[in-house]
Design a protein around this motif. Structure first.
Motif, PDB file in Angstrom:
ATOM      1  N   LEU A 202       0.820  -1.208   0.000  1.00  0.00           N
ATOM      2  CA  LEU A 202       0.000   0.000   0.000  1.00  0.00           C
ATOM      3  C   LEU A 202       0.852   1.254   0.000  1.00  0.00           C
ATOM      4  N   VAL A 203       0.310   2.302  -0.636  1.00  0.00           N
ATOM      5  CA  VAL A 203       0.907   3.639  -0.569  1.00  0.00           C
ATOM      6  C   VAL A 203      -0.204   4.587  -0.138  1.00  0.00           C
ATOM      7  N   GLY A 204       0.055   5.402   0.875  1.00  0.00           N
ATOM      8  CA  GLY A 204      -0.959   6.372   1.293  1.00  0.00           C
ATOM      9  C   GLY A 204      -1.262   6.278   2.777  1.00  0.00           C
TER      10      GLY A 204
ATOM     11  N   ALA B  67      -6.672   7.504 -14.700  1.00  0.00           N
ATOM     12  CA  ALA B  67      -7.698   7.221 -13.685  1.00  0.00           C
ATOM     13  C   ALA B  67      -7.618   8.131 -12.459  1.00  0.00           C
ATOM     14  N   LEU B  68      -6.417   8.576 -12.114  1.00  0.00           N
ATOM     15  CA  LEU B  68      -6.229   9.247 -10.819  1.00  0.00           C
ATOM     16  C   LEU B  68      -7.132  10.463 -10.570  1.00  0.00           C
TER      17      LEU B  68
ATOM     18  N   TYR C 105       4.582   7.153  -8.700  1.00  0.00           N
ATOM     19  CA  TYR C 105       3.604   8.160  -9.103  1.00  0.00           C
ATOM     20  C   TYR C 105       2.700   8.535  -7.917  1.00  0.00           C
ATOM     21  N   MET C 106       2.241   7.508  -7.205  1.00  0.00           N
ATOM     22  CA  MET C 106       1.349   7.772  -6.076  1.00  0.00           C
ATOM     23  C   MET C 106       2.084   8.502  -4.953  1.00  0.00           C
TER      24      MET C 106
ATOM     25  N   LYS D 298      -4.738  10.870  -1.888  1.00  0.00           N
ATOM     26  CA  LYS D 298      -4.923   9.681  -2.723  1.00  0.00           C
ATOM     27  C   LYS D 298      -4.170   8.506  -2.120  1.00  0.00           C
ATOM     28  N   ALA D 299      -4.441   7.327  -2.679  1.00  0.00           N
ATOM     29  CA  ALA D 299      -3.765   6.120  -2.195  1.00  0.00           C
ATOM     30  C   ALA D 299      -3.697   5.070  -3.297  1.00  0.00           C
TER      31      ALA D 299
END
Lengths: 291, 296
Positions: free
Chosen positions: B197-199, B221-222, B241-242, B252-253
Motif C-alpha cells: 500500500l501507498v498512502g 484514472a487518478l 507516481y502515487m 490519494k492512495a
C-alpha cells in the motif's frame, strides 16, 4: 566551481569504461531534466528522484540529483521489452498530469538538475549495486568471491554462504536489516537455506537460469520479478525441488544501497561541493498478515 | 509425487542435456465415459464468448492432444506445476489458464527448451495426458470482462460500479471507509498475502478505480478517484507516481495487489460460465493462489 555538464565530464573520465551515451532504447545516462550550465551547489545520489527527495535536496542546499530511475514514472519511450513496463505516458497525458506538473514546477523553480547514471555505472568492473546491497546486509564476509579487491564484486560474483536457517527466519532477518516492509517470498517457510545468490532490480528468467547453474544454491534474492515470468518460474522450481525459494526485496530496497556506494565513489573525484546519499525509502507499507 | 522431485544434483546434471522435443499434439489414449475433447470445449467457448476471435492471440493450446477425450476441466489463474498436480489429483486433465504455462507472455518454448525445469514440467504434463489452453485475451474481451465480473463478485461490488462511467466501467463508488479498512476487507476476500500500500491508512475513501498494470492507466484514472488499484505494476510506475501525488498534496492512495490477487476470481467466474454450456465433464475452479508470502 563546477557546472553540471562539467560534472558529467568528470564522471565520464573516472568511470573506467568506454562511455555509452546513446542507448537505442529508454533513457540515456546524462542530464534528464535541467541545464548543463547550472552551477552545482551540491550533489545528492538516490535510487529515484521522488518529490520528497528533491525537497530534502533543496533544503540541504544541493541542486544536482543523480539517480537510477527517471523522475516521470517511466523508463522511457523506447524502453526495452525486457523491462516489462507499459508504454511511456504520451506527452499530452504527461503535460496535463497534475502530479508531474507539480514536480516539474518544483524542479524548475529550484533550478535542479536531474542526472541519470545507470548504464555506465553498471558497466564498471565492480558492481556497485551488488556491493552496496551486500554491505547493507552485512554479508561482506560471507561473500563467495573468486577474486579480491576490485574483482571481488565482479557482477558475476553473486553467491554468499550464510549460517543455515529456515527460509522464514532468513527472510525476516533481511527484512529487518534493510528496514523494509514489502518483502515477498516464494518457497516453503520451513525450508533450510544456506547458499544464496544476491541480485538487484528486476530478475528475468534468463538471469535466473544463469544464476541457478551454481551447484547447491538454495535461494535467489532480487528486487522484483514479473509475475508471469520469473515469479512462476520459481514457484515451479520450488515444486520440482530445484531450489528452496525466491526473495523479492522491492526495487528500491534492492537498488538503494548502490546509490550510497555511488556517493562514496563520487567523493573520490568531486571535491568542490558536498555529496550526500539520500535514500528515497521504500514506497510501500503493508498490513499485518492474517494467520 | 516423490518421483517428481527434481533434486539439486539432478537439476544440474540435466542442464545442457539434449534436445527437448516440442510436446504439442501428441496423441494420447483415454477411456473416460464422455468423449468430449478439449478442442470441442474451445469451439463452444469461441461460439459463446460474443466477440470475433482475434489473431494473433495468446488464447491457444499450449501442450497436449486437443482431440483426446478429457476427464474434467480446471480453470485457474496460472498453470503452475503445483496447480497441475492439484488438477490431476482432482481428476481434471484439461486446464484452462488465464496466464502462461512456460514463464513468458507468449509461452515461447524456444527460450526455455533446454532448461531442465521445462523438461520436468513437460514430462509431468505428458505423463498425465494433460491439455493446457490459455484463456486470456477473449475472456477480457467478453462483455462484461470476465476477469472483472469475477472481481466484482468476490469483492461484493456488483452494485458499486460508477454510474458516471460506461456500463463496463472499472470505476467504483463504495460506502465510505478508510484505506486501511478497505485494504483489510480486500485482503480477507481475496485471500491475498502480499498486498502493498501507498498512502495514509486513515484516509477516507469512496471512489476507486482499477488502473491496470501501467502508468498511462494510472494517470488517466487518478483525477477521478481516491484510490488506484493495480494488479502488478512495476514499482517505478504506480508506486512512485502515487508517492509524488501524495507529496504534492493530493489525498490519494494506491493498493498494489499481486497479479493473481486481482485476477484469480475471474477464473472462478470462468468456471461458472463454462458450466452453462459444458455439462459432459466436471468443471472445477482451482486457485493457483498468491505466489508470495511476507516474512514477519
Amino acid at each position: 566551481m563546477i557546472r553540471s555538464q562539467q560534472l558529467i565530464e568528470r564522471i565520464q573520465k573516472n568511470v573506467g569504461v568506454p562511455w555509452q551515451s546513446q542507448r537505442s532504447d529508454g533513457f540515456s545516462d546524462g542530464i534528464l531534466v535541467g541545464s548543463g550550465d547550472t552551477t552545482v551547489t551540491g550533489i545528492v545520489t538516490t535510487f529515484t528522484p521522488t518529490l520528497e527527495v528533491l525537497r530534502k535536496a533543496v533544503d540541504s542546499g544541493k541542486n544536482a540529483v543523480i539517480c537510477r530511475e527517471a523522475p516521470s514514472y517511466s523508463r522511457g519511450e523506447r524502453a526495452p521489452a525486457f523491462w516489462r513496463n507499459g508504454p511511456a505516458p504520451s506527452k499530452d497525458l504527461l503535460d496535463n498530469d497534475a502530479v508531474w506538473r507539480a514536480k516539474q514546477e518544483f524542479i524548475s523553480r529550484n533550478n535542479l538538475v536531474i542526472i541519470r547514471l545507470v548504464d555506465n555505472w553498471d558497466a564498471r568492473k565492480t558492481d556497485g549495486q551488488l556491493r552496496g546491497l551486500s554491505r547493507a546486509l552485512g554479508w561482506d564476509s560471507s561473500h563467495v568471491a573468486p577474486g579480491s579487491g576490485e574483482d571481488a564484486y565482479d557482477p558475476r560474483n553473486v553467491y554468499f554462504r550464510l549460517p543455515t536457517t529456515s527460509l522464514s527466519s532468513f527472510a525476516e532477518g533481511i527484512r529487518k536489516k534493510l528496514n523494509v516492509h514489502g518483502v515477498r517470498v516464494i518457497g516453503k517457510p520451513e525450508a533450510k537455506v544456506s547458499k544464496v545468490a544476491l541480485t538487484h532490480g528486476l530478475l528475468l528468467v534468463a538471469d535466473a537460469e544463469r544464476i541457478l547453474r551454481e551447484p547447491d544454491l538454495d535461494v535467489v534474492i532480487t528486487g522484483d520479478a514479473v509475475e508471469w515470468e520469473a515469479g512462476p518460474y520459481f514457484q515451479d522450481l520450488v515444486t520440482a525441488g530445484g531450489a528452496k525459494g525466491l526473495v523479492l526485496l522491492g526495487d528500491e530496497a534492492s537498488e538503494e544501497p548502490g546509490s550510497g556506494e555511488m556517493a562514496e565513489w563520487l567523493k573520490g573525484f568531486v571535491t568542490e561541493v558536498p555529496i550526500e546519499w539520500m535514500p528515497a525509502g521504500e514506497p510501500f507499507w503493508t498490513l499485518p498478515q492474517a494467520g | 509425487m516423490e518421483e517428481m522431485k527434481l533434486s539439486r544434483r539432478r537439476f544440474c546434471q540435466v542442464t545442457g542435456s539434449g534436445l527437448v522435443m516440442a510436446p504439442l499434439l501428441m496423441r494420447s489414449q483415454n477411456h473416460s465415459s464422455s468423449s468430449l475433447t478439449a478442442r470441442e470445449v474451445v469451439a463452444r467457448i469461441k461460439e459463446k464468448v460474443g466477440v470475433p476471435w482475434r489473431t494473433p492471440t495468446a488464447d491457444e493450446f499450449k501442450i497436449g492432444d486437443p482431440d483426446a477425450p478429457i476427464t474434467g476441466i480446471t480453470t485457474t489463474f496460472m498453470s503452475t506445476l503445483d496447480l497441475l498436480q492439484r488438477s490431476i489429483a482432482a481428476g481434471n486433465n484439461f486446464v484452462i489458464t488465464h496466464e502462461p504455462t512456460f514463464w513468458s507472455a507468449a509461452d515461447v518454448v524456444s527460450d526455455v527448451r533446454y532448461d531442465p525445469l521445462y523438461n520436468h514440467k513437460v514430462n509431468f504434463l505428458e505423463k498425465n495426458k494433460m491439455v493446457v489452453w490459455r484463456f486470456h485475451d477473449h475472456w477480457h474481451a467478453h462483455r462484461p470482462d470476465g476477469i472483472f465480473a469475477g472481481w466484482n463478485k468476490i469483492m461484493g461490488w456488483e452494485n458499486y460500479a460508477s454510474p458516471a462511467a460506461n456500463p463496463f466501467s472499472h470505476e467504483y463508488v463504495i460506502l465510505e471507509t478508510s484505506l486501511e479498512e478497505l485494504a483489510r476487507d480486500m485482503q480477507t476476500r481475496l485471500k491475498t498475502r502480499s498486498m502493498r500500500l501507498v498512502g495514509d491508512p486513515k484516509l477516507r475513501v469512496t471512489k476507486l478505480a482499477h488502473a491496470g498494470h501501467y502508468i498511462q492507466q494510472c494517470m488517466q484514472a487518478l483525477p477521478n478517484v481516491d484510490v488506484l488499484i493495480v494488479f502488478e505494476c512495476r514499482e517505478w510506475e504506480a508506486a512512485e507516481y502515487m508517492r509524488d501525488a501524495i507529496a504534492s498534496g493530493q489525498k490519494k492512495a494506491l493498493i498494489q495487489l499481486p497479479h493473481e490477487g486481482g485476477e484469480e476470481a475471474g477464473m472462478e467466474e470462468c468456471a461458472r460460465w463454462l458450466r452453462t454450456f459444458v455439462t459432459e465433464v466436471p468443471i472445477g475452479f482451482i486457485p493457483s493462489g498468491d505466489p508470495f508470502w511476507m516474512p514477519a
